[in-house]
Motif scaffolding. Structure first.
Motif, PDB file in Angstrom:
ATOM      1  N   ARG A 244       0.823  -1.210   0.000  1.00 29.04           N
ATOM      2  CA  ARG A 244       0.000   0.000   0.000  1.00 29.04           C
ATOM      3  C   ARG A 244       0.856   1.258   0.000  1.00 29.04           C
ATOM      4  NH1 ARG A 244      -4.709  -1.357   4.451  1.00 29.04           N
ATOM      5  NH2 ARG A 244      -5.573  -3.180   3.401  1.00 29.04           N
ATOM      6  N   VAL A 245       1.926   1.258   0.785  1.00 27.00           N
ATOM      7  CA  VAL A 245       2.814   2.419   0.834  1.00 27.00           C
ATOM      8  C   VAL A 245       3.428   2.666  -0.541  1.00 27.00           C
ATOM      9  CG1 VAL A 245       5.018   3.279   1.763  1.00 27.00           C
ATOM     10  CG2 VAL A 245       3.301   2.289   3.296  1.00 27.00           C
ATOM     11  N   MET A 246       3.905   1.609  -1.177  1.00 29.66           N
ATOM     12  CA  MET A 246       4.538   1.777  -2.482  1.00 29.66           C
ATOM     13  C   MET A 246       3.515   2.150  -3.541  1.00 29.66           C
ATOM     14  SD  MET A 246       7.571   1.543  -1.566  1.00 29.66           S
ATOM     15  CE  MET A 246       8.246   1.875  -3.182  1.00 29.66           C
ATOM     16  N   GLU A 247       2.311   1.655  -3.443  1.00 29.47           N
ATOM     17  CA  GLU A 247       1.248   2.037  -4.381  1.00 29.47           C
ATOM     18  C   GLU A 247       0.932   3.524  -4.223  1.00 29.47           C
ATOM     19  OE1 GLU A 247      -3.195   0.936  -4.049  1.00 29.47           O
ATOM     20  OE2 GLU A 247      -2.260  -0.636  -5.275  1.00 29.47           O
ATOM     21  N   HIS A 248       0.863   3.983  -2.989  1.00 26.63           N
ATOM     22  CA  HIS A 248       0.588   5.399  -2.724  1.00 26.63           C
ATOM     23  C   HIS A 248       1.729   6.290  -3.238  1.00 26.63           C
ATOM     24  CE1 HIS A 248      -0.992   8.936  -0.785  1.00 26.63           C
ATOM     25  NE2 HIS A 248       0.168   9.127  -0.211  1.00 26.63           N
ATOM     26  N   GLU A 249       2.960   5.811  -3.077  1.00 25.71           N
ATOM     27  CA  GLU A 249       4.115   6.583  -3.552  1.00 25.71           C
ATOM     28  C   GLU A 249       4.109   6.719  -5.065  1.00 25.71           C
ATOM     29  OE1 GLU A 249       6.790   8.167  -1.856  1.00 25.71           O
ATOM     30  OE2 GLU A 249       5.340   7.913  -0.242  1.00 25.71           O
ATOM     31  N   ALA A 250       3.565   5.748  -5.756  1.00 25.57           N
ATOM     32  CA  ALA A 250       3.540   5.767  -7.217  1.00 25.57           C
ATOM     33  C   ALA A 250       2.509   6.753  -7.757  1.00 25.57           C
ATOM     34  CB  ALA A 250       3.249   4.374  -7.764  1.00 25.57           C
TER      35      ALA A 250
END
Length: 71
Positions: free
Chosen positions: A64-70
């Protein structure tokens, strides 16, 4: 931020993201790890998953964190 949070966050990431985050500056790694910890603490759905499988909950929060960062 404790180094162990960054290590735990990196461990929770899929291999592709682990390599990408591992190449970022330490401050960025710490920021992402702090975001990851907040995600783990604040999401009730992850609390339930954590009871069943802590590694799965950590991996989902990392995703989720990496999806949000993208975004």
């Amino acid at each position: 931020m404790a180094t162990d949070a960054v290590v735990r966050f990196l461990k929770a990431l899929d291999p592709e993201h682990r390599e990408a985050v591992g190449g970022k500056p330490r401050e960025e790694q710490e920021r992402l790890a702090a975001t990851w910890e907040r995600e783990l603490e604040s999401d009730d759905e992850l609390d339930t998953l954590d009871e069943l499988s802590p590694p799965a909950a950590e991996a989902e929060a990392a995703r989720r964190v990496m999806e949000h960062e993208a975004d």
